[in-house]
Design a protein around this motif. Structure first.
Motif, PDB file in Angstrom:
ATOM      1  N   VAL A 223       0.800   8.213  10.030  1.00  0.00           N
ATOM      2  CA  VAL A 223       1.624   8.804   8.984  1.00  0.00           C
ATOM      3  C   VAL A 223       0.722   9.319   7.883  1.00  0.00           C
ATOM      4  CG1 VAL A 223       1.918   6.607   7.772  1.00  0.00           C
ATOM      5  CG2 VAL A 223       3.652   8.398   7.514  1.00  0.00           C
ATOM      6  N   GLN A 224       1.159  10.356   7.201  1.00  0.00           N
ATOM      7  CA  GLN A 224       0.381  10.903   6.094  1.00  0.00           C
ATOM      8  C   GLN A 224       0.559  10.041   4.844  1.00  0.00           C
ATOM      9  OE1 GLN A 224       1.601  14.980   5.585  1.00  0.00           O
ATOM     10  NE2 GLN A 224       0.242  15.696   7.212  1.00  0.00           N
ATOM     11  N   PRO A 225      -0.412  10.089   3.951  1.00  0.00           N
ATOM     12  CA  PRO A 225      -0.249   9.366   2.681  1.00  0.00           C
ATOM     13  C   PRO A 225       1.038   9.767   1.981  1.00  0.00           C
ATOM     14  CG  PRO A 225      -2.501  10.110   2.931  1.00  0.00           C
ATOM     15  CD  PRO A 225      -1.735  10.724   4.071  1.00  0.00           C
ATOM     16  N   GLY A 226       1.724   8.762   1.453  1.00  0.00           N
ATOM     17  CA  GLY A 226       3.009   9.008   0.822  1.00  0.00           C
ATOM     18  C   GLY A 226       4.187   8.893   1.770  1.00  0.00           C
ATOM     19  N   GLY A 227       3.906   8.802   3.047  1.00  0.00           N
ATOM     20  CA  GLY A 227       4.962   8.710   4.042  1.00  0.00           C
ATOM     21  C   GLY A 227       5.517   7.302   4.205  1.00  0.00           C
ATOM     22  N   SER A 228       6.430   7.169   5.149  1.00  0.00           N
ATOM     23  CA  SER A 228       7.115   5.899   5.383  1.00  0.00           C
ATOM     24  C   SER A 228       7.108   5.536   6.860  1.00  0.00           C
ATOM     25  CB  SER A 228       8.568   5.992   4.911  1.00  0.00           C
ATOM     26  OG  SER A 228       8.647   6.258   3.523  1.00  0.00           O
ATOM     27  N   LEU A 229       7.140   4.250   7.113  1.00  0.00           N
ATOM     28  CA  LEU A 229       7.280   3.714   8.462  1.00  0.00           C
ATOM     29  C   LEU A 229       8.130   2.449   8.386  1.00  0.00           C
ATOM     30  CD1 LEU A 229       3.714   3.860  10.099  1.00  0.00           C
ATOM     31  CD2 LEU A 229       5.733   5.167  10.807  1.00  0.00           C
ATOM     32  N   ARG A 230       8.757   2.136   9.496  1.00  0.00           N
ATOM     33  CA  ARG A 230       9.468   0.872   9.597  1.00  0.00           C
ATOM     34  C   ARG A 230       8.965   0.134  10.826  1.00  0.00           C
ATOM     35  NH1 ARG A 230      15.818   0.306  10.833  1.00  0.00           N
ATOM     36  NH2 ARG A 230      15.039   0.644  12.939  1.00  0.00           N
ATOM     37  N   LEU A 231       8.490  -1.077  10.611  1.00  0.00           N
ATOM     38  CA  LEU A 231       8.074  -1.937  11.700  1.00  0.00           C
ATOM     39  C   LEU A 231       9.194  -2.916  12.006  1.00  0.00           C
ATOM     40  CD1 LEU A 231       4.414  -2.832  10.618  1.00  0.00           C
ATOM     41  CD2 LEU A 231       5.241  -0.843  11.892  1.00  0.00           C
ATOM     42  N   SER A 232       9.381  -3.182  13.288  1.00  0.00           N
ATOM     43  CA  SER A 232      10.399  -4.146  13.713  1.00  0.00           C
ATOM     44  C   SER A 232       9.770  -5.171  14.640  1.00  0.00           C
ATOM     45  CB  SER A 232      11.547  -3.429  14.428  1.00  0.00           C
ATOM     46  OG  SER A 232      12.220  -2.558  13.564  1.00  0.00           O
ATOM     47  N   CYS A 233      10.332  -6.367  14.613  1.00  0.00           N
ATOM     48  CA  CYS A 233       9.836  -7.450  15.459  1.00  0.00           C
ATOM     49  C   CYS A 233      11.034  -8.271  15.925  1.00  0.00           C
ATOM     50  CB  CYS A 233       8.856  -8.314  14.686  1.00  0.00           C
ATOM     51  SG  CYS A 233       8.302  -9.801  15.541  1.00  0.00           S
TER      52      CYS A 233
ATOM     53  N   MET B   9       8.083   0.271   4.998  1.00  0.00           N
ATOM     54  CA  MET B   9       6.900   0.619   4.219  1.00  0.00           C
ATOM     55  C   MET B   9       7.058   2.039   3.684  1.00  0.00           C
ATOM     56  SD  MET B   9       3.997  -0.998   6.747  1.00  0.00           S
ATOM     57  CE  MET B   9       4.330   0.163   8.065  1.00  0.00           C
ATOM     58  N   ASN B  10       7.073   2.157   2.378  1.00  0.00           N
ATOM     59  CA  ASN B  10       7.195   3.455   1.716  1.00  0.00           C
ATOM     60  C   ASN B  10       5.929   3.763   0.928  1.00  0.00           C
ATOM     61  OD1 ASN B  10       9.912   3.813   2.581  1.00  0.00           O
ATOM     62  ND2 ASN B  10      10.617   2.506   0.891  1.00  0.00           N
ATOM     63  N   ASN B  11       5.751   5.042   0.606  1.00  0.00           N
ATOM     64  CA  ASN B  11       4.598   5.474  -0.180  1.00  0.00           C
ATOM     65  C   ASN B  11       3.307   4.879   0.380  1.00  0.00           C
ATOM     66  OD1 ASN B  11       3.130   6.716  -2.196  1.00  0.00           O
ATOM     67  ND2 ASN B  11       3.539   5.109  -3.714  1.00  0.00           N
ATOM     68  N   LEU B  12       3.116   5.050   1.665  1.00  0.00           N
ATOM     69  CA  LEU B  12       1.957   4.467   2.322  1.00  0.00           C
ATOM     70  C   LEU B  12       0.659   5.088   1.835  1.00  0.00           C
ATOM     71  CD1 LEU B  12       3.522   4.099   5.831  1.00  0.00           C
ATOM     72  CD2 LEU B  12       2.351   2.256   4.610  1.00  0.00           C
ATOM     73  N   LYS B  13      -0.373   4.260   1.782  1.00  0.00           N
ATOM     74  CA  LYS B  13      -1.687   4.671   1.312  1.00  0.00           C
ATOM     75  C   LYS B  13      -2.713   4.449   2.407  1.00  0.00           C
ATOM     76  CE  LYS B  13      -0.440   3.124  -3.351  1.00  0.00           C
ATOM     77  NZ  LYS B  13      -0.814   2.267  -4.499  1.00  0.00           N
ATOM     78  N   PRO B  14      -3.813   5.179   2.359  1.00  0.00           N
ATOM     79  CA  PRO B  14      -4.853   4.982   3.390  1.00  0.00           C
ATOM     80  C   PRO B  14      -5.302   3.520   3.499  1.00  0.00           C
ATOM     81  CG  PRO B  14      -5.278   6.982   2.173  1.00  0.00           C
ATOM     82  CD  PRO B  14      -4.131   6.312   1.478  1.00  0.00           C
ATOM     83  N   GLU B  15      -5.304   2.802   2.394  1.00  0.00           N
ATOM     84  CA  GLU B  15      -5.726   1.400   2.439  1.00  0.00           C
ATOM     85  C   GLU B  15      -4.708   0.484   3.117  1.00  0.00           C
ATOM     86  OE1 GLU B  15      -5.612   3.404  -0.269  1.00  0.00           O
ATOM     87  OE2 GLU B  15      -4.892   2.309  -2.046  1.00  0.00           O
ATOM     88  N   ASP B  16      -3.555   1.015   3.484  1.00  0.00           N
ATOM     89  CA  ASP B  16      -2.588   0.249   4.273  1.00  0.00           C
ATOM     90  C   ASP B  16      -2.896   0.320   5.769  1.00  0.00           C
ATOM     91  OD1 ASP B  16      -0.045   1.507   2.072  1.00  0.00           O
ATOM     92  OD2 ASP B  16      -0.928  -0.507   2.054  1.00  0.00           O
ATOM     93  N   THR B  17      -3.860   1.129   6.138  1.00  0.00           N
ATOM     94  CA  THR B  17      -4.238   1.251   7.545  1.00  0.00           C
ATOM     95  C   THR B  17      -4.740  -0.080   8.081  1.00  0.00           C
ATOM     96  OG1 THR B  17      -4.790   3.599   7.349  1.00  0.00           O
ATOM     97  CG2 THR B  17      -5.818   2.368   9.152  1.00  0.00           C
ATOM     98  N   ALA B  18      -4.123  -0.534   9.162  1.00  0.00           N
ATOM     99  CA  ALA B  18      -4.470  -1.829   9.746  1.00  0.00           C
ATOM    100  C   ALA B  18      -3.632  -2.035  11.005  1.00  0.00           C
ATOM    101  CB  ALA B  18      -4.184  -2.960   8.752  1.00  0.00           C
ATOM    102  N   VAL B  19      -3.976  -3.087  11.731  1.00  0.00           N
ATOM    103  CA  VAL B  19      -3.088  -3.583  12.772  1.00  0.00           C
ATOM    104  C   VAL B  19      -2.148  -4.591  12.109  1.00  0.00           C
ATOM    105  CG1 VAL B  19      -2.884  -4.790  14.959  1.00  0.00           C
ATOM    106  CG2 VAL B  19      -4.821  -3.249  14.558  1.00  0.00           C
ATOM    107  N   TYR B  20      -0.871  -4.390  12.290  1.00  0.00           N
ATOM    108  CA  TYR B  20       0.142  -5.261  11.693  1.00  0.00           C
ATOM    109  C   TYR B  20       0.680  -6.217  12.753  1.00  0.00           C
ATOM    110  CZ  TYR B  20       0.154  -2.588   7.367  1.00  0.00           C
ATOM    111  OH  TYR B  20      -0.214  -2.011   6.174  1.00  0.00           O
TER     112      TYR B  20
END
Length: 121
Positions: free
Chosen positions: A12-22, A82-93
């Protein structure tokens, strides 16, 4: 056999959103708490968000105001919005659950396999 299966990661681009589900399967017992951790390359795994059966949810300071954790006890699932994502949010969740496999079993921590989140332009 208790299993946790995550979904929803991606690029996702910076500022974008994702939703993780488990989703938790293989248990007839209760789930005490569920959480999301993340691990970036070369860094230790850190707790991002946690929601127990009682009390307020916990959110890592750097994601507070941008991420939201929610649980569905009927579906035995936990989401991380996750909203307003930043490059520093890059990781394995990773999803984690404190689960009783059966009603009489002790609670144990179980983990999902992880899902990659990459924030980049």
């Amino acid at each position: 056999q208790v299993q946790l299966v995550e979904s929803g990661g991606g690029l996702v681009q910076p500022g974008g959103s994702l939703r993780l589900s488990c989703v938790v399967s293989g248990t007839t017992g209760s789930i005490t708490a569920m959480a999301w951790y993340r691990q970036a390359p070369g860094k230790q795994r850190e707790l991002v968000a946690r929601k127990a059966n009682n009390g307020d949810p916990y959110l890592l300071d750097s994601v507070n105001g941008r991420f939201t954790i929610s649980r569905d006890n009927v579906k035995k699932s936990v989401d991380l919005r996750m909203n307003n994502l930043k490059p520093e949010d890059t990781a394995v969740y990773f999803c984690s659950g404190c689960v009783r496999a059966t009603p009489s079993a002790g609670a144990e921590d179980y983990w999902g396999q992880g899902t990659q989140v990459t924030v980049s332009s």
